[in-house]
Design an enzyme around this catalytic site. Sequence first.
Site, PDB file in Angstrom:
ATOM      1  N   HIS A  55      -8.327   1.756   8.671  1.00 24.12           N
ATOM      2  CA  HIS A  55      -9.120   2.951   8.759  1.00 24.12           C
ATOM      3  C   HIS A  55     -10.094   3.074   7.781  1.00 24.12           C
ATOM      4  O   HIS A  55      -9.985   3.885   6.991  1.00 24.12           O
ATOM      5  CB  HIS A  55      -8.005   4.008   8.672  1.00 24.12           C
ATOM      6  CG  HIS A  55      -7.222   4.288   9.922  1.00 24.12           C
ATOM      7  ND1 HIS A  55      -5.925   4.754  10.238  1.00 24.12           N
ATOM      8  CD2 HIS A  55      -7.482   3.784  11.252  1.00 24.12           C
ATOM      9  CE1 HIS A  55      -5.265   4.721  11.438  1.00 24.12           C
ATOM     10  NE2 HIS A  55      -6.223   4.365  12.062  1.00 24.12           N
ATOM     11  N   HIS A  88      -2.146  -1.838  11.616  1.00 18.98           N
ATOM     12  CA  HIS A  88      -1.100  -0.684  11.896  1.00 18.98           C
ATOM     13  C   HIS A  88       0.101  -1.144  12.622  1.00 18.98           C
ATOM     14  O   HIS A  88       1.153  -0.793  12.583  1.00 18.98           O
ATOM     15  CB  HIS A  88      -1.739   0.318  12.229  1.00 18.98           C
ATOM     16  CG  HIS A  88      -2.965   0.954  11.730  1.00 18.98           C
ATOM     17  ND1 HIS A  88      -4.144   0.521  12.444  1.00 18.98           N
ATOM     18  CD2 HIS A  88      -3.195   1.428  10.571  1.00 18.98           C
ATOM     19  CE1 HIS A  88      -5.376   1.072  11.337  1.00 18.98           C
ATOM     20  NE2 HIS A  88      -4.615   1.410  10.448  1.00 18.98           N
ATOM     21  N   GLU A 140       0.399   3.351  13.117  1.00 22.23           N
ATOM     22  CA  GLU A 140       1.737   2.593  12.458  1.00 22.23           C
ATOM     23  C   GLU A 140       2.994   3.212  13.095  1.00 22.23           C
ATOM     24  O   GLU A 140       3.792   2.604  13.201  1.00 22.23           O
ATOM     25  CB  GLU A 140       1.738   2.686  11.154  1.00 22.23           C
ATOM     26  CG  GLU A 140       2.757   1.642  10.468  1.00 22.23           C
ATOM     27  CD  GLU A 140       2.983   2.010   8.955  1.00 22.23           C
ATOM     28  OE1 GLU A 140       4.069   1.948   8.482  1.00 22.23           O
ATOM     29  OE2 GLU A 140       1.716   2.159   8.265  1.00 22.23           O
ATOM     30  N   CYS A 208       4.624   0.744   0.962  1.00 25.57           N
ATOM     31  CA  CYS A 208       4.248  -0.438   0.379  1.00 25.57           C
ATOM     32  C   CYS A 208       3.758  -0.312  -1.178  1.00 25.57           C
ATOM     33  O   CYS A 208       3.506   0.689  -1.578  1.00 25.57           O
ATOM     34  CB  CYS A 208       3.039  -0.994   1.350  1.00 25.57           C
ATOM     35  SG  CYS A 208       1.398  -0.464   0.692  1.00 25.57           S
ATOM     36  N   ASN A 238      -3.202   6.778   3.547  1.00 30.60           N
ATOM     37  CA  ASN A 238      -3.032   6.536   2.185  1.00 30.60           C
ATOM     38  C   ASN A 238      -4.252   7.278   1.368  1.00 30.60           C
ATOM     39  O   ASN A 238      -3.866   7.494   0.054  1.00 30.60           O
ATOM     40  CB  ASN A 238      -2.877   5.252   1.899  1.00 30.60           C
ATOM     41  CG  ASN A 238      -4.152   4.347   1.800  1.00 30.60           C
ATOM     42  OD1 ASN A 238      -4.758   4.161   0.890  1.00 30.60           O
ATOM     43  ND2 ASN A 238      -4.379   3.593   3.045  1.00 30.60           N
TER      44      ASN A 238
END
Length: 335
Positions: A55, A88, A140, A208, A238
């Site tokens: 993204h 994703h 995702e 993550c 994120n």
Amino acid sequence: MTPPTTPAPVPHQVQDVLLAEPRGFCAGVDRAIEIVERALAQFGAPIYVRHEIVHNTYVVNDLKAKGAIFIEELADVPPGATLIFSAHGVSQEVRREADRRGFQVYDATCPLVTKVHIEVAKLRREGFEFIMIGHKGHPEVEGTMGQLSEGIYLVEDEADVQRVQVSDPTKLAVVTQTTLSVDDAAAIMAAIKARFPQIRQPKQQDICYATQNRQDAIKVMAPQVDVVIVVGSPTSSNSNRLRELAERLGTPAYMVDCPEDLRESWFEGRPRVGLTAGASAPDVLVQQVIQQLKQLGALSVRRMQGVEEHVRFPLPKGLGGTGLDRPLPTERSAP
């Protein structure tokens, strides 16, 4: 006659830039972009990619210029074409459709997302249902929930937890979108554990290492600056979480997709600027933003101390990789 007065010099709006460490690309993004670039070099254009590979507008436009075509529906891919799944991840139905259509498929799903998919499949065979913490509509989340045809329930906040109805609370597990706010996910997890005390959690958290590290860096940086700039695209989960976290810590924060998005008004009375980048934002954009901040008067740029990331993921077989995953080290910084 009174001589004209000389206007007082305007003080620099921006004086100091504090650069977050770590920031920018993570191992999963590096791998995904390299997969597309290697496929283009090996097979030639066009290469089809289901959904944006990561993204970030700059990355996607760069790959488009090299011959990548980004699609959402597999019906838009011609027979026999080379197809890449984005970082994703995708549902099992998308995988089956790609097989039916006979595409040459390379999977750029982040190995940390794949780890979640494998855990879901394994526990489902043992009779478990799942609660997934994540954002509705994010690719995702769609990919992870699409590993099963039933028995997985999405929660976006603590209120959603109270509405979940499961078959057997003793056979229930939880998984998490990898790019969430660590603090938000912890609060939702606490609500899940309060309602379902026997719920099974992953051995290691699903969020993550890169998401964790970049959020930890914001927690250190935000109190030291007057405003935070996050380099990242609006669709980047994120990156959005980094901006939200800085604001939650009391520091005004803005997200920019490119240096042209910067606004001088953001820095009025705020000479100390913190700068970071989401895991899908390339460093070239960070450097361009730094140059723009220098145009606004920045006199110094210094890097904060932070964890060094050395995680690397193997490429798929056929694109220079062995097709075999190796153990994944976990790297986290201390706040």
